[in-house]
Design an enzyme around this catalytic site. Sequence first.
Site, PDB file in Angstrom:
ATOM      1  N   CYS A  34       0.819  -1.215   0.000  1.00 26.06           N
ATOM      2  CA  CYS A  34       0.000   0.000   0.000  1.00 26.06           C
ATOM      3  C   CYS A  34       0.850   1.261   0.000  1.00 26.06           C
ATOM      4  CB  CYS A  34      -0.944   0.026   1.197  1.00 26.06           C
ATOM      5  SG  CYS A  34      -0.085   0.075   2.773  1.00 26.06           S
ATOM      6  N   CYS A 103      -2.336  -3.882   8.095  1.00 26.30           N
ATOM      7  CA  CYS A 103      -1.914  -2.572   8.617  1.00 26.30           C
ATOM      8  C   CYS A 103      -1.306  -2.719  10.006  1.00 26.30           C
ATOM      9  CB  CYS A 103      -3.100  -1.619   8.669  1.00 26.30           C
ATOM     10  SG  CYS A 103      -4.088  -1.622   7.170  1.00 26.30           S
TER      11      CYS A 103
HETATM   12 FE1  FES Z   1      -1.460   0.572   4.252  1.00 27.83          FE
HETATM   13 FE2  FES Z   1      -3.258   0.206   6.095  1.00 27.83          FE
HETATM   14  S1  FES Z   1      -3.607   0.351   3.969  1.00 27.83           S
HETATM   15  S2  FES Z   1      -1.138   0.295   6.327  1.00 27.83           S
END
Ligand code: FES
Length: 143
Positions: A34, A103
Amino acid sequence: MIYSEKVMDHFANPRNIGEIEGADGVGEVGNAKCGDIMKMYLKIDNGVITDVKFKTFGCGAAIATSSIATEMIKGKPLTEALQLTNKAVVEALDGLPPAKIHCSVLAEQAIKSAISDYYTRQGIDPTPIVGTIEDHCETCCED
Ligand code: FES
């Protein structure tokens, strides 16, 4: 997506946000998937974490997990902080939606990375103590 009250609370009022001048250990980790980044600062006295702060460019779940993780390791010996798993953090938050479990890995890794930095600065090889810091995320590392 439904978040627990604890997640919402730590997201809205994150604890221990910021940085520590002259920290004894600093760790930075990123989530390749992400692109979120977390930085963790530790003040360590006699093997005990006396202060901890974090900064993150991350999602709400990353902020909430880091916030509660800092509370869980503050005042604890390094040996105990190293035992903290992302699962324990998720439990302390009364759960996270499955898509957000990864996360919480960021918080666990940031703590380990900061502790590694501390040992390295002491001239001690951190690998036998901390282990290798890897992304053992179950939801986002299948490829
Ligand atoms: Fe990247 Fe939560 S979406 S840490």
